[in-house]
Write a protein that holds these residues in place. Structure first.
Motif, PDB file in Angstrom:
ATOM      1  N   ASP A  65       0.829  -1.204   0.000  1.00  0.00           N
ATOM      2  CA  ASP A  65       0.000   0.000   0.000  1.00  0.00           C
ATOM      3  C   ASP A  65       0.865   1.257   0.000  1.00  0.00           C
ATOM      4  O   ASP A  65       1.785   1.388   0.801  1.00  0.00           O
ATOM      5  N   LEU A  66       0.531   2.170  -0.903  1.00  0.00           N
ATOM      6  CA  LEU A  66       1.192   3.467  -0.986  1.00  0.00           C
ATOM      7  C   LEU A  66       0.128   4.552  -0.928  1.00  0.00           C
ATOM      8  O   LEU A  66      -0.926   4.427  -1.548  1.00  0.00           O
ATOM      9  N   ALA A  67       0.409   5.608  -0.194  1.00  0.00           N
ATOM     10  CA  ALA A  67      -0.458   6.779  -0.148  1.00  0.00           C
ATOM     11  C   ALA A  67       0.431   7.999  -0.342  1.00  0.00           C
ATOM     12  O   ALA A  67       1.640   7.941  -0.103  1.00  0.00           O
ATOM     13  N   LEU A  68      -0.166   9.109  -0.781  1.00  0.00           N
ATOM     14  CA  LEU A  68       0.618  10.314  -1.013  1.00  0.00           C
ATOM     15  C   LEU A  68      -0.262  11.538  -0.998  1.00  0.00           C
ATOM     16  O   LEU A  68      -1.481  11.451  -1.051  1.00  0.00           O
ATOM     17  N   ASP A  69       0.387  12.675  -0.902  1.00  0.00           N
ATOM     18  CA  ASP A  69      -0.277  13.971  -1.040  1.00  0.00           C
ATOM     19  C   ASP A  69       0.049  14.517  -2.416  1.00  0.00           C
ATOM     20  O   ASP A  69       1.171  14.342  -2.905  1.00  0.00           O
ATOM     21  N   VAL A  70      -0.915  15.197  -3.013  1.00  0.00           N
ATOM     22  CA  VAL A  70      -0.678  15.916  -4.261  1.00  0.00           C
ATOM     23  C   VAL A  70      -1.507  17.205  -4.196  1.00  0.00           C
ATOM     24  O   VAL A  70      -2.639  17.207  -3.726  1.00  0.00           O
ATOM     25  N   TRP A  71      -0.907  18.291  -4.634  1.00  0.00           N
ATOM     26  CA  TRP A  71      -1.584  19.589  -4.573  1.00  0.00           C
ATOM     27  C   TRP A  71      -2.759  19.636  -5.546  1.00  0.00           C
ATOM     28  O   TRP A  71      -2.653  19.194  -6.682  1.00  0.00           O
ATOM     29  N   ALA A  72      -3.856  20.223  -5.087  1.00  0.00           N
ATOM     30  CA  ALA A  72      -5.045  20.387  -5.929  1.00  0.00           C
ATOM     31  C   ALA A  72      -4.757  21.270  -7.140  1.00  0.00           C
ATOM     32  O   ALA A  72      -5.408  21.141  -8.174  1.00  0.00           O
ATOM     33  N   ILE A  73      -3.772  22.152  -7.039  1.00  0.00           N
ATOM     34  CA  ILE A  73      -3.444  23.067  -8.135  1.00  0.00           C
ATOM     35  C   ILE A  73      -2.391  22.489  -9.083  1.00  0.00           C
ATOM     36  O   ILE A  73      -1.834  23.211  -9.900  1.00  0.00           O
ATOM     37  N   ASN A  74      -2.120  21.179  -8.974  1.00  0.00           N
ATOM     38  CA  ASN A  74      -1.103  20.546  -9.810  1.00  0.00           C
ATOM     39  C   ASN A  74      -1.722  19.402 -10.624  1.00  0.00           C
ATOM     40  O   ASN A  74      -1.498  18.225 -10.318  1.00  0.00           O
ATOM     41  N   PRO A  75      -2.488  19.744 -11.664  1.00  0.00           N
ATOM     42  CA  PRO A  75      -3.149  18.692 -12.440  1.00  0.00           C
ATOM     43  C   PRO A  75      -2.181  17.756 -13.160  1.00  0.00           C
ATOM     44  O   PRO A  75      -2.500  16.584 -13.377  1.00  0.00           O
ATOM     45  N   SER A  76      -0.992  18.215 -13.501  1.00  0.00           N
ATOM     46  CA  SER A  76      -0.051  17.311 -14.170  1.00  0.00           C
ATOM     47  C   SER A  76       0.434  16.231 -13.203  1.00  0.00           C
ATOM     48  O   SER A  76       0.580  15.059 -13.589  1.00  0.00           O
ATOM     49  N   ALA A  77       0.669  16.588 -11.949  1.00  0.00           N
ATOM     50  CA  ALA A  77       1.053  15.577 -10.956  1.00  0.00           C
ATOM     51  C   ALA A  77      -0.115  14.629 -10.700  1.00  0.00           C
ATOM     52  O   ALA A  77       0.082  13.412 -10.579  1.00  0.00           O
ATOM     53  N   GLN A  78      -1.322  15.157 -10.633  1.00  0.00           N
ATOM     54  CA  GLN A  78      -2.494  14.307 -10.435  1.00  0.00           C
ATOM     55  C   GLN A  78      -2.617  13.292 -11.571  1.00  0.00           C
ATOM     56  O   GLN A  78      -2.872  12.104 -11.339  1.00  0.00           O
ATOM     57  N   ALA A  79      -2.408  13.741 -12.799  1.00  0.00           N
ATOM     58  CA  ALA A  79      -2.478  12.840 -13.958  1.00  0.00           C
ATOM     59  C   ALA A  79      -1.359  11.801 -13.908  1.00  0.00           C
ATOM     60  O   ALA A  79      -1.575  10.626 -14.233  1.00  0.00           O
ATOM     61  N   PHE A  80      -0.169  12.219 -13.498  1.00  0.00           N
ATOM     62  CA  PHE A  80       0.955  11.296 -13.367  1.00  0.00           C
ATOM     63  C   PHE A  80       0.608  10.176 -12.391  1.00  0.00           C
ATOM     64  O   PHE A  80       0.765   8.993 -12.693  1.00  0.00           O
ATOM     65  N   TYR A  81       0.139  10.546 -11.208  1.00  0.00           N
ATOM     66  CA  TYR A  81      -0.185   9.536 -10.206  1.00  0.00           C
ATOM     67  C   TYR A  81      -1.368   8.666 -10.648  1.00  0.00           C
ATOM     68  O   TYR A  81      -1.379   7.458 -10.410  1.00  0.00           O
ATOM     69  N   ALA A  82      -2.357   9.260 -11.285  1.00  0.00           N
ATOM     70  CA  ALA A  82      -3.494   8.473 -11.786  1.00  0.00           C
ATOM     71  C   ALA A  82      -3.023   7.428 -12.794  1.00  0.00           C
ATOM     72  O   ALA A  82      -3.490   6.289 -12.787  1.00  0.00           O
ATOM     73  N   ALA A  83      -2.064   7.803 -13.640  1.00  0.00           N
ATOM     74  CA  ALA A  83      -1.525   6.858 -14.624  1.00  0.00           C
ATOM     75  C   ALA A  83      -0.799   5.699 -13.952  1.00  0.00           C
ATOM     76  O   ALA A  83      -0.670   4.618 -14.543  1.00  0.00           O
ATOM     77  N   LEU A  84      -0.345   5.896 -12.715  1.00  0.00           N
ATOM     78  CA  LEU A  84       0.330   4.838 -11.964  1.00  0.00           C
ATOM     79  C   LEU A  84      -0.636   4.050 -11.075  1.00  0.00           C
ATOM     80  O   LEU A  84      -0.216   3.212 -10.287  1.00  0.00           O
ATOM     81  N   GLY A  85      -1.937   4.343 -11.193  1.00  0.00           N
ATOM     82  CA  GLY A  85      -2.943   3.585 -10.461  1.00  0.00           C
ATOM     83  C   GLY A  85      -3.432   4.184  -9.155  1.00  0.00           C
ATOM     84  O   GLY A  85      -4.220   3.572  -8.448  1.00  0.00           O
ATOM     85  N   PHE A  86      -2.976   5.394  -8.825  1.00  0.00           N
ATOM     86  CA  PHE A  86      -3.453   6.050  -7.613  1.00  0.00           C
ATOM     87  C   PHE A  86      -4.845   6.627  -7.860  1.00  0.00           C
ATOM     88  O   PHE A  86      -5.131   7.121  -8.958  1.00  0.00           O
ATOM     89  N   THR A  87      -5.703   6.569  -6.847  1.00  0.00           N
ATOM     90  CA  THR A  87      -7.041   7.154  -6.926  1.00  0.00           C
ATOM     91  C   THR A  87      -7.275   8.040  -5.710  1.00  0.00           C
ATOM     92  O   THR A  87      -6.756   7.752  -4.622  1.00  0.00           O
TER      93      THR A  87
END
Length: 98
Positions: A65-87
């Protein structure tokens, strides 16, 4: 992690073990507080390697299990993590003083 001779990325993570509580079961996981890759080093799979490293460390401790923080104002990071299976699992809201 290095590309060429200059530092270009880092990840700050910790292993968390939480006991069961009223709202959830016991859990153990890797938690990434922050990860960054220099703009000049992006698209070289360095971010993926950092996430894989943390995932490997979690697996060695008995949980993938992995968890992380990502800034709401950083859609490119959100897309990166989503591509790696994070929800998304929860949202933190802040009201600034003043």
């Amino acid at each position: 992690m290095r590309a060429d001779t200059r530092p270009c990325a880092y990840v700050w993570w910790e292993w968390q073990v939480r006991p069961a509580h009223l709202l959830g079961p016991a859990r153990a996981r890797a938690y990434s507080h922050h990860m960054a890759v220099a703009a000049s080093a992006r698209r070289q799979r360095i971010g993926r390697a950092l996430v894989a490293y943390v995932g490997d460390q979690a697996a060695r401790r008995g949980s993938g299990d992995l968890a992380l923080d990502v800034w709401a104002i950083n859609p490119s990071a959100q897309a990166f993590y989503a591509a790696l299976g994070f929800t998304p699992q929860r949202m933190v809201m802040i009201r600034a003083a003043g």
